[in-house]
Design an enzyme around this catalytic site. Structure first.
Site, PDB file in Angstrom:
ATOM      1  N   SER A  31       0.826  -1.207   0.000  1.00  5.28           N
ATOM      2  CA  SER A  31       0.000   0.000   0.000  1.00  5.28           C
ATOM      3  C   SER A  31       0.859   1.255   0.000  1.00  5.28           C
ATOM      4  CB  SER A  31      -0.915   0.004   1.227  1.00  5.28           C
ATOM      5  OG  SER A  31      -0.159  -0.182   2.413  1.00  5.28           O
ATOM      6  N   ASN A 118      -1.644  -2.629  13.394  1.00  2.21           N
ATOM      7  CA  ASN A 118      -3.109  -2.513  13.396  1.00  2.21           C
ATOM      8  C   ASN A 118      -3.592  -1.276  14.150  1.00  2.21           C
ATOM      9  OD1 ASN A 118      -2.896  -4.886  12.056  1.00  2.21           O
ATOM     10  ND2 ASN A 118      -3.727  -6.187  13.689  1.00  2.21           N
ATOM     11  N   THR A 163     -40.772  25.942  -8.494  1.00  2.00           N
ATOM     12  CA  THR A 163     -41.035  24.584  -8.020  1.00  2.00           C
ATOM     13  C   THR A 163     -41.322  23.777  -9.273  1.00  2.00           C
ATOM     14  OG1 THR A 163     -43.388  24.979  -7.732  1.00  2.00           O
ATOM     15  CG2 THR A 163     -42.010  25.342  -5.789  1.00  2.00           C
ATOM     16  N   HIS A 164     -40.883  22.560  -9.322  1.00  2.00           N
ATOM     17  CA  HIS A 164     -40.999  21.726 -10.535  1.00  2.00           C
ATOM     18  C   HIS A 164     -40.332  22.409 -11.726  1.00  2.00           C
ATOM     19  CE1 HIS A 164     -44.098  19.542  -8.222  1.00  2.00           C
ATOM     20  NE2 HIS A 164     -44.498  20.760  -7.881  1.00  2.00           N
ATOM     21  N   SER A 291     -15.415  25.219 -27.194  1.00  2.00           N
ATOM     22  CA  SER A 291     -15.666  23.985 -27.927  1.00  2.00           C
ATOM     23  C   SER A 291     -14.648  23.904 -29.055  1.00  2.00           C
ATOM     24  CB  SER A 291     -17.086  24.011 -28.486  1.00  2.00           C
ATOM     25  OG  SER A 291     -17.165  23.194 -29.627  1.00  2.00           O
ATOM     26  N   LYS A 297     -19.046  28.861 -28.437  1.00  2.00           N
ATOM     27  CA  LYS A 297     -19.405  28.234 -27.159  1.00  2.00           C
ATOM     28  C   LYS A 297     -18.508  28.640 -25.991  1.00  2.00           C
ATOM     29  CE  LYS A 297     -21.959  25.189 -26.425  1.00  2.00           C
ATOM     30  NZ  LYS A 297     -22.069  23.801 -26.818  1.00  2.00           N
ATOM     31  N   ASN A 299     -18.525  26.824 -22.326  1.00  2.00           N
ATOM     32  CA  ASN A 299     -19.216  25.771 -21.586  1.00  2.00           C
ATOM     33  C   ASN A 299     -18.926  25.829 -20.092  1.00  2.00           C
ATOM     34  OD1 ASN A 299     -20.268  24.744 -23.988  1.00  2.00           O
ATOM     35  ND2 ASN A 299     -18.419  23.534 -24.350  1.00  2.00           N
ATOM     36  N   GLU A 304     -20.300  21.519 -14.225  1.00  2.00           N
ATOM     37  CA  GLU A 304     -20.665  20.188 -14.736  1.00  2.00           C
ATOM     38  C   GLU A 304     -19.781  19.103 -14.141  1.00  2.00           C
ATOM     39  OE1 GLU A 304     -22.326  20.793 -19.225  1.00  2.00           O
ATOM     40  OE2 GLU A 304     -20.269  21.339 -18.881  1.00  2.00           O
ATOM     41  N   TYR A 331      -8.857  -6.898  13.251  1.00  2.00           N
ATOM     42  CA  TYR A 331      -8.316  -6.331  12.016  1.00  2.00           C
ATOM     43  C   TYR A 331      -8.275  -7.374  10.905  1.00  2.00           C
ATOM     44  CZ  TYR A 331      -5.200  -4.411   8.534  1.00  2.00           C
ATOM     45  OH  TYR A 331      -4.686  -3.977   7.341  1.00  2.00           O
ATOM     46  N   LYS A 339      -8.152   3.260   2.228  1.00  3.37           N
ATOM     47  CA  LYS A 339      -7.400   4.501   2.054  1.00  3.37           C
ATOM     48  C   LYS A 339      -7.688   5.233   0.762  1.00  3.37           C
ATOM     49  CE  LYS A 339      -4.220   2.738   5.203  1.00  3.37           C
ATOM     50  NZ  LYS A 339      -5.137   1.566   5.254  1.00  3.37           N
TER      51      LYS A 339
HETATM   52  N1  ARG Z   1      -1.080  -1.381   5.407  1.00  2.70           N
HETATM   53  C1  ARG Z   1      -1.967  -1.895   6.401  1.00  2.70           C
HETATM   54  C2  ARG Z   1      -3.333  -1.194   6.299  1.00  2.70           C
HETATM   55  O1  ARG Z   1      -3.423  -0.262   5.607  1.00  2.70           O
HETATM   56  C3  ARG Z   1      -1.402  -1.664   7.748  1.00  2.70           C
HETATM   57  C4  ARG Z   1      -1.857  -2.639   8.763  1.00  2.70           C
HETATM   58  C5  ARG Z   1      -1.365  -3.973   8.416  1.00  2.70           C
HETATM   59  N2  ARG Z   1      -1.564  -4.900   9.465  1.00  2.70           N
HETATM   60  C6  ARG Z   1      -1.395  -6.207   9.288  1.00  2.70           C
HETATM   61  N3  ARG Z   1      -1.602  -6.954  10.291  1.00  2.70           N
HETATM   62  N4  ARG Z   1      -1.110  -6.690   8.107  1.00  2.70           N
HETATM   63  O2  ARG Z   1      -4.306  -1.592   6.895  1.00  2.70           O
END
Ligand code: ARG
Length: 492
Positions: A31, A118, A163-164, A291, A297, A299, A304, A331, A339
């Site tokens: 990650s 964790n 309204t509407h 455009s 144009k 826009n 949007e 966990y 994330k």
């Molecule tokens: N990269 C992990 C997460 O985002 C961190 C925690 C990992 N914990 C584990 N026991 N593998 O959740």
């Protein structure tokens, strides 16, 4: 676990493992490419943890000094782009810890005492999100100020209220804009409520069951500013819950979705109002695009896109809800997937609020200090449109009610008058009094002021109504509220 061993790519996790991960599995599980943005929170939380370990005598004063020195060096390396993030080290936590150990030796290896990734990751996200919430609160305030500035200049500007999407009754443009100020006020309050539940300390939960070391969790919470309004430390009270639930991220994303939903409603109106058929407003060229084929144009791409990005944020809410559903305690690696939706939600809402505040309120001129280049209002076009749709028909009915007619009868008499005006292609106010009287004998000359747009507006002088006198009071209330709002504490 041996973090140092992992530093060499493709090595196994620890002595327990007999084979290394393949390149693909490493990429799949890592990650670090996205969670490295948590680095500052990670270091802040680690320092708070280490300081407490030293105060409790779990690590030595020398260890604590070494850890501080190492973290200061890592901070410099990351800030200057010199830090080498390694995929083999999986995530932000292991990358920083490995570098720390490289820099300061055993003290680095002691940092993880009484802690697990964790509770570490849960703490990092909470610290990071708390800061983002404060930033979004400030941006919501800027947007509200921009809306209030335009409202203040337009308390007497008449807009057809719909309204509407059919012309209903005339309203003050300021009143219409203040409806959005109300929405953003609630959005800001919602974020503050979420903040209280974000701002709780998971550290001390370790992997899932707590820890055998004599940790002082309250001390860590205080160091990290995880305290309530009275200054009392806010601790997650159950270690299993603390490491596993992400409901705080879900409710943040729900609050963020509502911000975007409100933005999307405003966007829709800006798009409509910009179209040639309405021509109520112009927005500065820097928020529009041309455009490639039609030279005439301009826009409204920004509103949007914001409308479109609302789907993206609402999608992240679904992703997080679905991610959490059915996860057993405690966990699970599923949670690593929290994330990217969370980060993208913050990025999207932050950029959108910034752009909208400037698009509506303009930007401050460097020399004069005046705001310029905000939304331009075509008051005449708005008033003309309000005149077209028999927007004061209700006022004539109300007039008859005040003369003693039951409302339903008044409604019917005015409907007949509107039909006659439609047939003649004119407004109610343009029918001669004699003709109006055919629809009800109680209609006298004093009905005519009630039929004017301004008369209609001024008559709605109850709290929450559109009379300019009311609207001015609301603007003053909002200004005072924004002024009294205490700024969030500075980031750690
Ligand atoms: N990269 C992990 C997460 O985002 C961190 C925690 C990992 N914990 C584990 N026991 N593998 O959740």
């Amino acid at each position: 676990m041996s973090v140092n061993q992992l530093d060499k790519k493709s090595q196994a996790w620890s002595a327990l493992f007999t084979e290394p991960m393949s390149e693909l599995v490493q990429r799949y599980t890592a990650s670090v490419n996205f969670d490295q943005r948590l680095w500052r929170s990670d270091i802040t939380a680690s320092l708070a943890h280490a300081e407490m370990l030293a105060a409790q005598g779990v690590i030595s004063a020398q260890d604590w000094a070494d850890i501080q020195r190492g973290m200061a060096q890592i901070t410099r390396e990351i800030e200057t782009g010199q830090f080498e993030w390694k995929l083999a080290l999986e995530d932000v936590h292991l990358n920083i810890e490995a570098r720390l150990t490289q820099l300061v030796g055993d003290a680095g290896k002691r940092l993880h005492t009484g802690r697990s990734r964790n509770d570490q990751v849960a703490c990092d996200i909470r610290l990071w999100l708390r800061e983002q919430i404060d930033l979004l609160g400030a941006l919501l305030r800027d947007l509200q100020t921009a809306l209030l500035d335009v409202a203040e200049a337009n308390t007497d500007t008449i807009l057809p209220g719909f309204t509407h999407l059919q012309v209903a009754q005339p309203v003050s443009l300021a009143h219409h804009l203040l409806a959005y100020v109300e929405m953003f006020t609630r959005d800001a309050a919602r974020l503050q409520e979420v903040r209280q539940r974000v701002n709780q300390l998971p550290l001390g939960s370790a992997a899932l069951a707590g820890t055998t070391y004599p940790l002082d969790r309250e001390r860590v919470a205080r160091t990290l500013g995880m305290v309530d309004a009275q200054g009392a430390p806010c601790l997650c009270q159950n270690s299993l819950d603390a490491v596993s639930d992400r409901d705080f991220a879900i409710e943040f994303t729900a609050a963020a979705s509502l911000i975007m939903i409100h933005i999307s409603r405003l966007s829709e109106e800006l798009v409509l109002w910009m179209s040639q058929n309405f021509a109520f407003i112009r927005i500065a060229d820097r928020f529009t695009t041309g455009s490639s084929i039609m030279p005439q144009k301009k826009n409204p791409d920004i509103p949007e896109l914001a409308r479109g990005k609302t789907g993206r944020v609402a999608g992240h809410l679904m992703a997080l809800i679905t991610l959490m559903k059915g996860q057993p305690l405690a966990y699970n690696k599923d949670n690593q997937e929290d994330k990217e939706p969370l980060f993208d939600t913050v990025d999207t809402v932050r950029d959108t609020l910034r752009i909208f505040a400037e698009m509506i309120g303009g930007q401050t001129h460097p020399e004069t200090g005046q705001k310029e280049g905000g939304i331009a209002i075509n008051a005449q076009a708005m008033e003309n449109a309000a005149r077209k749709g028999y927007a004061t028909a209700t006022d004539l009915a109300d007039y008859l009610v005040k003369k003693g007619l039951p409302f339903r009868d008044a409604h019917e008499a005015v409907a007949r008058a509107v039909r006659a005006a439609q047939q003649q292609g004119c407004d109610l106010a343009e029918l001669p009094l004699a003709e109006l009287r055919q629809f009800h004998a109680s209609i006298d000359a004093d009905a005519l002021p009630a039929l004017s747009l301004r008369g209609s507006l001024n008559a709605r002088n109850t709290l929450g109504g559109t009379a300019p006198a009311q609207v001015r009071q609301q603007i003053a209330r909002h200004r005072a509220r924004l002024q009294n709002q205490t700024p969030p504490p500075a980031p750690l």
